[in-house]
Scaffold this motif. Structure first.
Motif, PDB file in Angstrom:
ATOM      1  N   VAL A  20       0.865  -1.174   0.000  1.00 48.75           N
ATOM      2  CA  VAL A  20       0.000   0.000   0.000  1.00 48.75           C
ATOM      3  C   VAL A  20       0.905   1.228   0.000  1.00 48.75           C
ATOM      4  N   TYR A  21       0.783   2.047  -1.033  1.00 52.34           N
ATOM      5  CA  TYR A  21       1.548   3.296  -1.077  1.00 52.34           C
ATOM      6  C   TYR A  21       0.739   4.383  -0.396  1.00 52.34           C
ATOM      7  N   LYS A  22       1.444   5.219   0.354  1.00 52.40           N
ATOM      8  CA  LYS A  22       0.783   6.398   0.907  1.00 52.40           C
ATOM      9  C   LYS A  22       1.301   7.615   0.162  1.00 52.40           C
ATOM     10  N   ALA A  23       0.388   8.307  -0.484  1.00 54.69           N
ATOM     11  CA  ALA A  23       0.774   9.546  -1.169  1.00 54.69           C
ATOM     12  C   ALA A  23      -0.074  10.653  -0.571  1.00 54.69           C
ATOM     13  N   GLY A  24       0.494  11.366   0.423  1.00 58.65           N
ATOM     14  CA  GLY A  24      -0.281  12.369   1.148  1.00 58.65           C
ATOM     15  C   GLY A  24      -1.366  11.668   1.943  1.00 58.65           C
ATOM     16  N   THR A  27      -4.250   6.665  -0.215  1.00 61.82           N
ATOM     17  CA  THR A  27      -3.474   5.429  -0.246  1.00 61.82           C
ATOM     18  C   THR A  27      -3.829   4.665  -1.518  1.00 61.82           C
ATOM     19  N   VAL A  28      -2.817   3.993  -2.066  1.00 60.76           N
ATOM     20  CA  VAL A  28      -3.018   3.188  -3.273  1.00 60.76           C
ATOM     21  C   VAL A  28      -2.594   1.768  -2.947  1.00 60.76           C
ATOM     22  N   CYS A  29      -3.498   0.825  -3.140  1.00 60.43           N
ATOM     23  CA  CYS A  29      -3.131  -0.570  -2.912  1.00 60.43           C
ATOM     24  C   CYS A  29      -2.600  -1.130  -4.230  1.00 60.43           C
ATOM     25  N   GLY A  48       0.482  -7.222 -17.453  1.00 56.84           N
ATOM     26  CA  GLY A  48      -0.614  -6.435 -16.904  1.00 56.84           C
ATOM     27  C   GLY A  48      -0.592  -5.045 -17.505  1.00 56.84           C
ATOM     28  N   ARG A  49      -1.707  -4.370 -17.395  1.00 58.00           N
ATOM     29  CA  ARG A  49      -1.813  -3.029 -17.978  1.00 58.00           C
ATOM     30  C   ARG A  49      -0.958  -2.020 -17.206  1.00 58.00           C
ATOM     31  N   ASN A  50      -0.851  -0.811 -17.713  1.00 57.04           N
ATOM     32  CA  ASN A  50      -0.108   0.242 -17.006  1.00 57.04           C
ATOM     33  C   ASN A  50      -0.724   0.447 -15.629  1.00 57.04           C
ATOM     34  N   GLY A  51       0.133   0.522 -14.622  1.00 59.04           N
ATOM     35  CA  GLY A  51      -0.352   0.756 -13.272  1.00 59.04           C
ATOM     36  C   GLY A  51      -0.916  -0.476 -12.592  1.00 59.04           C
ATOM     37  N   ALA A  52      -0.739  -1.641 -13.203  1.00 57.21           N
ATOM     38  CA  ALA A  52      -1.304  -2.869 -12.632  1.00 57.21           C
ATOM     39  C   ALA A  52      -0.562  -3.309 -11.367  1.00 57.21           C
ATOM     40  N   GLY A  53       0.725  -2.969 -11.281  1.00 61.07           N
ATOM     41  CA  GLY A  53       1.496  -3.354 -10.096  1.00 61.07           C
ATOM     42  C   GLY A  53       2.755  -4.160 -10.401  1.00 61.07           C
ATOM     43  N   LYS A  54       3.123  -4.277 -11.660  1.00 66.59           N
ATOM     44  CA  LYS A  54       4.278  -5.099 -12.039  1.00 66.59           C
ATOM     45  C   LYS A  54       5.584  -4.565 -11.446  1.00 66.59           C
ATOM     46  N   THR A  55       5.825  -3.273 -11.672  1.00 66.12           N
ATOM     47  CA  THR A  55       7.081  -2.695 -11.187  1.00 66.12           C
ATOM     48  C   THR A  55       7.149  -2.741  -9.666  1.00 66.12           C
ATOM     49  N   THR A  56       6.018  -2.526  -9.022  1.00 71.10           N
ATOM     50  CA  THR A  56       5.990  -2.602  -7.562  1.00 71.10           C
ATOM     51  C   THR A  56       6.440  -3.990  -7.109  1.00 71.10           C
ATOM     52  N   ASP A 171      12.627  -5.497 -15.987  1.00 71.09           N
ATOM     53  CA  ASP A 171      11.382  -4.727 -16.017  1.00 71.09           C
ATOM     54  C   ASP A 171      11.319  -3.957 -17.343  1.00 71.09           C
ATOM     55  N   GLU A 172      10.541  -4.473 -18.269  1.00 73.02           N
ATOM     56  CA  GLU A 172      10.428  -3.915 -19.625  1.00 73.02           C
ATOM     57  C   GLU A 172      11.799  -3.699 -20.275  1.00 73.02           C
ATOM     58  N   PRO A 173      12.572  -4.773 -20.382  1.00 69.33           N
ATOM     59  CA  PRO A 173      13.948  -4.621 -20.868  1.00 69.33           C
ATOM     60  C   PRO A 173      14.039  -4.188 -22.328  1.00 69.33           C
ATOM     61  N   THR A 203       6.782  -7.176 -19.471  1.00 68.45           N
ATOM     62  CA  THR A 203       6.836  -6.599 -20.807  1.00 68.45           C
ATOM     63  C   THR A 203       5.425  -6.276 -21.282  1.00 68.45           C
ATOM     64  N   HIS A 204       5.339  -5.294 -22.163  1.00 66.07           N
ATOM     65  CA  HIS A 204       4.062  -5.029 -22.835  1.00 66.07           C
ATOM     66  C   HIS A 204       4.068  -5.615 -24.242  1.00 66.07           C
ATOM     67  N   TYR A 205       5.211  -6.181 -24.640  1.00 65.13           N
ATOM     68  CA  TYR A 205       5.277  -6.847 -25.950  1.00 65.13           C
ATOM     69  C   TYR A 205       4.869  -8.294 -25.746  1.00 65.13           C
TER      70      TYR A 205
HETATM   71  N1  LIG Z   1       5.933   5.749  -5.256  1.00 61.32           N
HETATM   72  C1  LIG Z   1       4.615   5.623  -5.424  1.00 61.32           C
HETATM   73  N2  LIG Z   1       3.744   6.324  -4.653  1.00 61.32           N
HETATM   74  C2  LIG Z   1       2.422   6.183  -4.812  1.00 61.32           C
HETATM   75  N3  LIG Z   1       1.836   5.366  -5.692  1.00 61.32           N
HETATM   76  C3  LIG Z   1       2.635   4.633  -6.492  1.00 61.32           C
HETATM   77  C4  LIG Z   1       4.061   4.727  -6.400  1.00 61.32           C
HETATM   78  N4  LIG Z   1       4.598   3.889  -7.308  1.00 61.32           N
HETATM   79  C5  LIG Z   1       3.565   3.304  -7.943  1.00 61.32           C
HETATM   80  N5  LIG Z   1       2.376   3.738  -7.461  1.00 61.32           N
HETATM   81  C6  LIG Z   1       1.041   3.289  -7.874  1.00 61.32           C
HETATM   82  O1  LIG Z   1       0.988   1.884  -7.744  1.00 61.32           O
HETATM   83  C7  LIG Z   1       0.295   1.306  -8.826  1.00 61.32           C
HETATM   84  C8  LIG Z   1       1.161   0.282  -9.507  1.00 61.32           C
HETATM   85  O2  LIG Z   1       2.248   0.923 -10.128  1.00 61.32           O
HETATM   86  P1  LIG Z   1       3.400   0.109 -10.873  1.00 61.32           P
HETATM   87  O3  LIG Z   1       4.478   1.070 -11.197  1.00 61.32           O
HETATM   88  O4  LIG Z   1       3.755  -1.074 -10.067  1.00 61.32           O
HETATM   89  O5  LIG Z   1       2.645  -0.344 -12.209  1.00 61.32           O
HETATM   90  P2  LIG Z   1       3.178  -1.150 -13.490  1.00 61.32           P
HETATM   91  O6  LIG Z   1       2.340  -2.361 -13.606  1.00 61.32           O
HETATM   92  O7  LIG Z   1       4.631  -1.342 -13.408  1.00 61.32           O
HETATM   93  O8  LIG Z   1       2.804  -0.148 -14.672  1.00 61.32           O
HETATM   94  P3  LIG Z   1       3.568   0.180 -16.060  1.00 61.32           P
HETATM   95  O9  LIG Z   1       3.204  -0.891 -17.014  1.00 61.32           O
HETATM   96  O10 LIG Z   1       2.991   1.480 -16.468  1.00 61.32           O
HETATM   97  O11 LIG Z   1       5.017   0.255 -15.775  1.00 61.32           O
HETATM   98  C9  LIG Z   1      -0.139   2.468  -9.716  1.00 61.32           C
HETATM   99  O12 LIG Z   1      -1.463   2.784  -9.377  1.00 61.32           O
HETATM  100  C10 LIG Z   1       0.780   3.576  -9.335  1.00 61.32           C
HETATM  101  O13 LIG Z   1       0.158   4.815  -9.515  1.00 61.32           O
END
Ligand SMILES: Nc1ncnc2c1ncn2[C@@H]1O[C@H](COP(=O)(O)OP(=O)(O)OP(=O)(O)O)[C@@H](O)[C@H]1O
Ligand SMILES: [Mg+2]
Lengths: 313, 248
Positions: A20-24, A27-29, A48-56, A171-173, A203-205
Motif C-alpha cells: 500500500v503506497y501512501k501519497a499524502g 493510499t493506493v493498494c 498487466g496493464r499500465n499501473g497494474a502493479g508489475k514494477t511494484t 522490467d520492460e527490458p 513486458t508489454h510486448y
Molecule cells: N511511489 C509511489 N507512490 C504512490 N503510488 C505509487 C508509487 N509507485 C507506484 N504507485 C502506484 O501503484 C500502482 C502500480 O504501479 P506500478 O508502477 O507497479 O505499475 P506497473 O504495472 O509497473 O505499470 P507500467 O506498465 O505502467 O510500468 C499504480 O497505481 C501507481 O500509480
C-alpha cells in the motif's frame, strides 16, 4: 545422474504480498495479496496493464522497496530479513533506466561486472561477449551520451545480463528497441537460461512473452487474474482461433459467435478453428476482408483483462 | 572476500564518477574553482592584506564542503533521473561502498583547486610540514562530514525538481554563513553563539589557529578539534541511520 540439492526449490516465491503506497492522504493498494511461485531455471512473464502493479512487485522482490505485508523469498532467502544474502543472487534491469552518459557501453558493462566481483580478464571477456551478442560492438567505445535511446537501453540490458546472476529481474527490458535488437535480447535470455539462471520478465510486448515464457501471470489492479502457461490461458479464454474483421461488417454474418471483442477499431472474433474457417468462407463470399489465425497471447490478454475490467465496472 | 568486493566497488565508483568523468568534462573544474577564487579576489580588493589568510583558509574549507553539495546532486541524479542506483541496490554493493566511492570521486574534482589553494596559502603564511598535515586532516574530516550530509539528504528526495532550492539552502548555510571567509570576531558578540552550531565553523576556526593567523590557547584549540571530530562523527552516525537505500 545425481539430483542436485535444492534443484526443485523456487527461485521466486511470493506469499500474500501486499503493498500500500501512501501519497499524502491518499493510499493506493498496488499489490493485493499476491501469490507467485517461479521454479528455478524458468522464464516467467509478469503481464498487466499500465499501473497494474508489475514494477511494484519487481521492486519488492529485488530488495528496492519494502512490502506492507506478506513475504517474498528468492532462492529460499527472505528479501526483508536476509537482504544481503538475496542481493548476491539477483540482478535487475529497472524500468526506464539510463546509462551514465559519459561512459561507453564497454565501460558500463565492464565496471558493473567488476563491482559484482569478477576478475579483470573475466570481466573483459564477458563484456566483449555481451556487446557482440547485443549488437553493440560497433558502439562499444562511444560515450553513451552520443547513442540513441534504443542503443542506451541495449547497453543497460547488456550490463545486467552479463552478470549471469542466478535470478534476473527484467522490467520492460526491450522497451524502445528495434525488432532485431529485441531478438538479440531473446537470444541472450535463452543463453543465460541454459546456463541455469531464472528470469523474471515484465513486458508489454506480448509476442515477446509468448515466445519466451513457459509460465506467466497476469495482474490487474494489484490482483492476480491468471497464472499458468500460454496454452492454459487460451483454454480459459475459450478459443484457439480468431478472426479479425472490420467494425462495419453486418451483424448477421457474426450470428452464432459469442465472443466478439472490440480491438482498437476492429472486431476480434474468438472461436474454434472450424468456426474461424467457416466465418472466413462466409465473409469472403460476401466481399468482406477477414484475417484468420491462431489466437495470440495478446488477443487472449485483451479478452481476459478486458472482460475482468467490465465485470468490475 | 566480502571486504575486497566492497573495496573494489569503492574504487570503481571513484573511477567512473570521478576520474573518467573529470577526463571527459574538464570544464567542471573551472566552475568548481570559480567560487572560492572569486571570494579570495574580492577579499583581496576590499579588505586589508592581513585578512587574506582568512580568505585562503576559508576557500579551502568552502571548496571541501562543496564536495557534499556535488555528491548530493550526483547521487540524486543517478537515482532519480537515470534510475541507475537501483541496479547497485539490487546487487551485493553496500550503501556505504557506493557512498564512499561517490564521495571519493567528488574529492577528485576538488583536488586541482585545492592544490592551488595550498600553494597560495604557502605564499600568505609560513607553512611547516606539521601545519600542512593538520590542514590535510581538517580537509579530510570536513569532506567526510559534508559527504555524509550530502548523501543522506540526497536519499530523501523523490524528484529532481525539489533538489536545487533545498540543496543550495543547506550548503549555503553551512559554507557561507559561518565565519569561514572572515574571523569569527567579525560576527557581533551577541550572535556569535549561532556560528557554533554550524559544523564548518570548527573547520575554519581550527584552520585559522593551525596556520597561526589566530592565536588561541592549547585548550581552546583542543575544543575546536573536539568540535570538528564530534561533528564529523555525528554526521556519519545520523547518515548511517537515516539514509534511504531501500524505499519504504
Ligand atoms: N511511489 C509511489 N507512490 C504512490 N503510488 C505509487 C508509487 N509507485 C507506484 N504507485 C502506484 O501503484 C500502482 C502500480 O504501479 P506500478 O508502477 O507497479 O505499475 P506497473 O504495472 O509497473 O505499470 P507500467 O506498465 O505502467 O510500468 C499504480 O497505481 C501507481 O500509480
Ligand atoms: Mg512498470
Amino acid at each position: 545422474m545425481s539430483v542436485e540439492a535444492g534443484q526443485f526449490m523456487n527461485a521466486v516465491e511470493a506469499i500474500g504480498l501486499r503493498k500500500v503506497y501512501k501519497a499524502g492522504k491518499k493510499t493506493v493498494c498496488a499489490l493485493d495479496s499476491i501469490d507467485i511461485a517461479v521454479a528455478k531455471g524458468r522464464l516467467f512473464s509478469f503481464l498487466g496493464r499500465n499501473g497494474a502493479g508489475k514494477t511494484t512487485f519487481v521492486k519488492i522482490a529485488s530488495t528496492l522497496l519494502l512490502p506492507t505485508s506478506g513475504s517474498v523469498r528468492i532462492l529460499d532467502h527472505d528479501v526483508v530479513n536476509e537482504t544481503a544474502r538475496v542481493r548476491e543472487d539477483i540482478a535487475l534491469v529497472p524500468q526506464d533506466v539510463r546509462p551514465y552518459y559519459h561512459l561507453t557501453p564497454r565501460e558500463t558493462a565492464h565496471s558493473y561486472l567488476r563491482i559484482r566481483g569478477l576478475a579483470r580478464e573475466e570481466a573483459a571477456s564477458r563484456t566483449q561477449w555481451v556487446l557482440d551478442e547485443m549488437g553493440l560492438s560497433e558502439y562499444a567505445d562511444v560515450p553513451c551520451l552520443q547513442l540513441s535511446g534504443g542503443l542506451q537501453q541495449r547497453t543497460m540490458v547488456a550490463m545486467v545480463l552479463a552478470t549471469l546472476a542466478p535470478v534476473m529481474f527484467l522490467d520492460e527490458p526491450t522497451l524502445g528497441m528495434d525488432p532485431m535488437a529485441r531478438r538479440n535480447v531473446w537470444k541472450i535470455i535463452e543463453e543465460i537460461r541454459s546456463r541455469g539462471s531464472t528470469v523474471f520478465l515484465t513486458t508489454h510486448y506480448l509476442d515477446e512473452a509468448e515466445r519466451l515464457s513457459e509460465e506467466l501471470a497476469i495482474i490487474s489492479r494489484g490482483k492476480i487474474l491468471f497464472r499458468g502457461s500460454v496454452r492454459e490461458l487460451k483454454v480459459i479464454v475459450g478459443a484457439d482461433y480468431r478472426a479479425i474483421m472490420n467494425r462495419n461488417v453486418p451483424r448477421e454474418l457474426l450470428s452464432g459467435f459469442d465472443t466478439i471483442v472490440e480491438d482498437g477499431g476492429r472486431l476480434l472474433v474468438l472461436t474454434t478453428r472450424e468456426g474461424a474457417l467457416s466465418l472466413a468462407d462466409a465473409a469472403s463470399r460476401a466481399g468482406y476482408e477477414i484475417s484468420v489465425g491462431p489466437v495470440t497471447l495478446e488477443e487472449a490478454f485483451i479478452r481476459l483483462v478486458g472482460s475482468s475490467e467490465i465485470d468490475e465496472a | 572476500m566480502k571486504l575486497r568486493l566492497q573495496l573494489r566497488a569503492v574504487g570503481t565508483f571513484l573511477m567512473i564518477n570521478g576520474i573518467i568523468a573529470l577526463r571527459r568534462q574538464t570544464i567542471v573544474l573551472v566552475s568548481i574553482s570559480l567560487a572560492p577564487f572569486t571570494f579570495i579576489y574580492f577579499l583581496y580588493l576590499v579588505s586589508p592584506r592581513a585578512e587574506l589568510p582568512f580568505g585562503v583558509v576559508g576557500a579551502i574549507v568552502f571548496t571541501t564542503v562543496f564536495t557534499g553539495s556535488m555528491l548530493l546532486n550526483d547521487s540524486a541524479y543517478l537515482r532519480l533521473e537515470r534510475h541507475l542506483q537501483a541496479i547497485y541496490v539490487a546487487s551485493p554493493v553496500m550503501a556505504v561502498s557506493y557512498a564512499a566511492g561517490m564521495a571519493l570521486s567528488e574529492l577528485i574534482f576538488i583536488l586541482p583547486p585545492l592544490v592551488v589553494l595550498f600553494v597560495v596559502l604557502g605564499f600568505v603564511v609560513h607553512i611547516t610540514p606539521a601545519i600542512l598535515l593538520s590542514m590535510l586532516c581538517i580537509v579530510i574530516l570536513t569532506w567526510i562530514m559534508a559527504s555524509s550530509l550530502g548523501f543522506m539528504v540526497s536519499s530523501f528526495f523523490k524528484q529532481m525538481r525539489e533538489i536545487w532550492p533545498i540543496a543550495s539552502l543547506i550548503f549555503s548555510v553551512i559554507s557561507i554563513v559561518p565565519p569561514i571567509f572572515y574571523p569569527i570576531t567579525a560576527i557581533p558578540a551577541n550572535y556569535r553563539w549561532i556560528a557554533y552550531f554550524a559544523p564548518t565553523t570548527y573547520s575554519a576556526l581550527l584552520g585559522d589557529s593551525v596556520v597561526g593567523i589566530v592565536h588561541v590557547s592549547a585548550f581552546i584549540q583542543t575544543l575546536y578539534v573536539g568540535g570538528l571530530v564530534g561533528a564529523t562523527l555525528m554526521f556519519i552516525g545520523i547518515a548511517s541511520v537515516f539514509t534511504r537505500w531501500r524505499e519504504k
